[in-house]
Write an enzyme that holds these catalytic residues in place. Structure first.
Site, PDB file in Angstrom:
ATOM      1  N   HIS A 165      -8.236  11.002 -32.007  1.00 47.18           N
ATOM      2  CA  HIS A 165      -8.374   9.544 -31.844  1.00 47.18           C
ATOM      3  C   HIS A 165      -9.353   9.208 -30.712  1.00 47.18           C
ATOM      4  O   HIS A 165      -9.254   8.149 -30.101  1.00 47.18           O
ATOM      5  CB  HIS A 165      -7.027   8.859 -31.572  1.00 47.18           C
ATOM      6  CG  HIS A 165      -5.929   9.335 -32.476  1.00 47.18           C
ATOM      7  ND1 HIS A 165      -5.674   8.781 -33.704  1.00 47.18           N
ATOM      8  CD2 HIS A 165      -5.043  10.371 -32.338  1.00 47.18           C
ATOM      9  CE1 HIS A 165      -4.663   9.428 -34.283  1.00 47.18           C
ATOM     10  NE2 HIS A 165      -4.269  10.405 -33.470  1.00 47.18           N
ATOM     11  N   SER A 286     -37.667   3.696 -23.499  1.00 50.42           N
ATOM     12  CA  SER A 286     -37.645   2.305 -23.937  1.00 50.42           C
ATOM     13  C   SER A 286     -38.927   1.640 -23.459  1.00 50.42           C
ATOM     14  O   SER A 286     -39.440   1.969 -22.387  1.00 50.42           O
ATOM     15  CB  SER A 286     -36.430   1.611 -23.326  1.00 50.42           C
ATOM     16  OG  SER A 286     -36.652   0.221 -23.267  1.00 50.42           O
ATOM     17  N   LYS A 292     -34.495   4.423 -19.320  1.00 48.21           N
ATOM     18  CA  LYS A 292     -33.846   4.897 -20.547  1.00 48.21           C
ATOM     19  C   LYS A 292     -34.391   6.204 -21.101  1.00 48.21           C
ATOM     20  O   LYS A 292     -35.586   6.449 -21.086  1.00 48.21           O
ATOM     21  CB  LYS A 292     -33.989   3.834 -21.639  1.00 48.21           C
ATOM     22  CG  LYS A 292     -33.225   2.573 -21.343  1.00 48.21           C
ATOM     23  CD  LYS A 292     -31.768   2.687 -21.664  1.00 48.21           C
ATOM     24  CE  LYS A 292     -31.566   2.413 -23.137  1.00 48.21           C
ATOM     25  NZ  LYS A 292     -30.141   2.427 -23.463  1.00 48.21           N
ATOM     26  N   GLU A 299     -29.765  10.069 -33.584  1.00 46.25           N
ATOM     27  CA  GLU A 299     -29.524   8.748 -34.183  1.00 46.25           C
ATOM     28  C   GLU A 299     -30.211   8.639 -35.535  1.00 46.25           C
ATOM     29  O   GLU A 299     -29.654   8.108 -36.503  1.00 46.25           O
ATOM     30  CB  GLU A 299     -30.023   7.644 -33.257  1.00 46.25           C
ATOM     31  CG  GLU A 299     -29.144   7.452 -32.031  1.00 46.25           C
ATOM     32  CD  GLU A 299     -29.743   6.449 -31.062  1.00 46.25           C
ATOM     33  OE1 GLU A 299     -30.057   5.320 -31.473  1.00 46.25           O
ATOM     34  OE2 GLU A 299     -29.927   6.803 -29.880  1.00 46.25           O
TER      35      GLU A 299
END
Ligand code: ARG
Length: 467
Positions: A165, A286, A292, A299
């Site tokens: 979980h 970024s 970043k 992804e």
């Protein structure tokens, strides 16, 4: 010898029956040459095997056969060098190659299609091509598994919080965690090997749908092309695309596995976890936030999984309700299948590199494992060994955890008298049990996370994967 080539003008290619040419739009709509040209090598290989058999059966003269072999050699060279001129007007890879062959060798080229239809030809081409791709994918799966096993072998003793979980559950070895993915990719390879058996059957000889009146030797063609079997029903042979669906289903599952790994890498790399770093070459920055470093590759892999799932849906839907035998719908099998292969191969290749390059922040992993009372089960097991029924031990430990939370300490931070207040059988030896390392070491069951077991699994995988 007549050199007039009916394929020079496709309106005439079909027959004198056609009285008007196709509009440009219809031509573009029905053509497949701009995507099916990638089948060229399989198409030539299939044609050569067909011609060889026609000659052996006395259906084609030795001279015509020799001319076809010569012409095809030149066409191969032209395609490889980029000199071959693909024509939209010639619709697909099959007619483009056949037309060029006839240009080069005249009537022999026109005789190649004896006892054959594009229906059995295209099914043969796709199967031949896919068989080669399955073998390439299998090699990539081996490389990815090896990369995972190697990385696992460097981190057998590294403690990671195991989650259920997404809540800290029990400590596990990071190597053990990586080996879970090895199991998944091993199953993917098994599935592909099974799919390959059904890909590797020969449709050629089914002709348009009913078989042919020429005395073909289909077994001979199958042997020449390395097919394990001959499709036994001509109607099924030209219309079956189960093999494409099965392959895409296996590829989908493989991408689903990649997407799960991707999701974990993304989580682990986030500031909140800080468990790993990915090499810069797999990340991007970024354009606005200078601090970043984003895990773009995982992804994208997670995203591309959706596109392969989509291809599976496209293929299943393509076949649903199709009457026998060949229908032009089947031309739509190619782009989903091709893109599935491309996407899967690129993804597997990049992940083998990425997994080999990831760095582990061991301390952060271990610290996180200390946070969630990950050894509570171990305390319960300890009490069971002292004679308590498991359910009672479970309840006792829940009280201990509650107290530890109130005091803001780990279970191992409670004093011996404090622990004994929960149960008098608890002794000094409990602290070994409450440590993360003790918890790991205790899980000696086959398939468990004890480092000794993990090492056994690594040995097994290495023996299986070779190299
Ligand atoms: N380009 C076609 C395909 O991919 C080849 C088979 C054409 N057959 C036909 N009867 N029109 O399916």
């Amino acid at each position: 010898m007549s050199h007039a080539n009916p394929l020079d003008n496709k309106a005439q290619a079909w027959s004198a029956l056609f009285s008007e040419p196709m509009s440009d739009l219809v031509q573009r709509y029905t053509a497949s040459v701009f995507f099916d040209q990638r089948l060229w090598r399989a198409d030539i290989e299939g044609s050569l095997a067909h011609a060889e058999m026609l000659a052996a059966q006395g259906i084609l003269s030795a001279d015509d056969h020799a001319a076809i072999v010569r012409g095809m050699a030149q066409i191969m060279a032209e395609i490889e060098s980029g000199a071959f001129e693909w024509k939209l007007a010639l619709e697909d890879v099959h007619l483009n190659i056949e037309a060029r062959l006839t240009q080069l060798v005249g009537n022999a080229g026109k005789r190649l299609h004896t006892g054959r239809s594009r229906n059995d030809q295209v099914a043969t081409d796709v199967r031949l091509w896919l068989r080669g791709e399955i073998d390439a994918i299998d090699a990539l799966l081996v490389a990815l598994q090896r990369a995972l096993v190697d990385t696992a072998s460097r981190h057998v003793d590294q403690i990671l919080p195991g989650f259920t979980h997404l809540q800290v559950a029990q400590p596990v070895s990071f190597g053990h965690h990586l080996l879970a993915y090895v199991e998944m990719f091993a199953r993917d390879a098994e599935r592909l090997a099974d799919v390959r058996r059904r890909v590797n059957r020969l449709p050629l000889g089914a002709a348009a749908l009913a078989g042919t009146s020429y005395p073909l030797d289909r077994e001979r063609v199958a042997r020449t092309l390395g097919f394990e079997a001959v499709c036994q029903n001509s109607l099924d042979a030209v219309s079956d695309r189960d093999f494409a669906i099965e392959f895409t289903a296996a590829a989908t599952l493989c991408m689903v596995h990649v997407s799960r790994l991707s999701e974990e890498l993304i989580l682990w790399m986030s500031q909140a976890f800080g468990f790993i770093d990915l090499p810069d070459r797999f990340c991007t920055g970024s354009s606005i936030m200078p601090q970043k470093k984003n895990p773009d590759v995982p992804e994208l892999a997670r995203g591309k999984t959706g596109r392969v799932v989509g291809h599976l849906m496209a293929l299943v839907t393509l076949m649903k309700g199709q009457p026998l035998a060949y229908n032009k719908d089947n031309q739509e099998d190619k782009e989903p299948l091709f893109d599935t292969v491309d996407t899967l191969k690129d993804t597997l290749r990049i992940f083998a590199e990425l997994v080999a390059g990831l760095t582990v922040r061991g301390e952060a992993m271990e610290r996180a494992a200390l946070k969630g009372y990950a050894t509570a089960t171990d305390l319960a097991d300890y009490l069971v060994k002292k004679g308590l029924p498991f359910r009672d031990a479970h309840e006792t430990v829940a009280h201990a955890v509650k107290t530890a939370i109130e005091q803001g300490v780990d279970l191992s931070g409670l004093s011996l008298p404090a622990l004994q207040a929960f149960h008098p059988t608890i002794g000094e030896d409990v602290y070994a049990v409450l440590s993360l390392r003790g918890s790991l070491d205790a899980r000696q069951v086959l398939g468990g996370t004890a480092p000794q077991q993990v090492r056994l699994q690594i040995d097994r995988h290495r023996a299986r994967l070779g190299g």
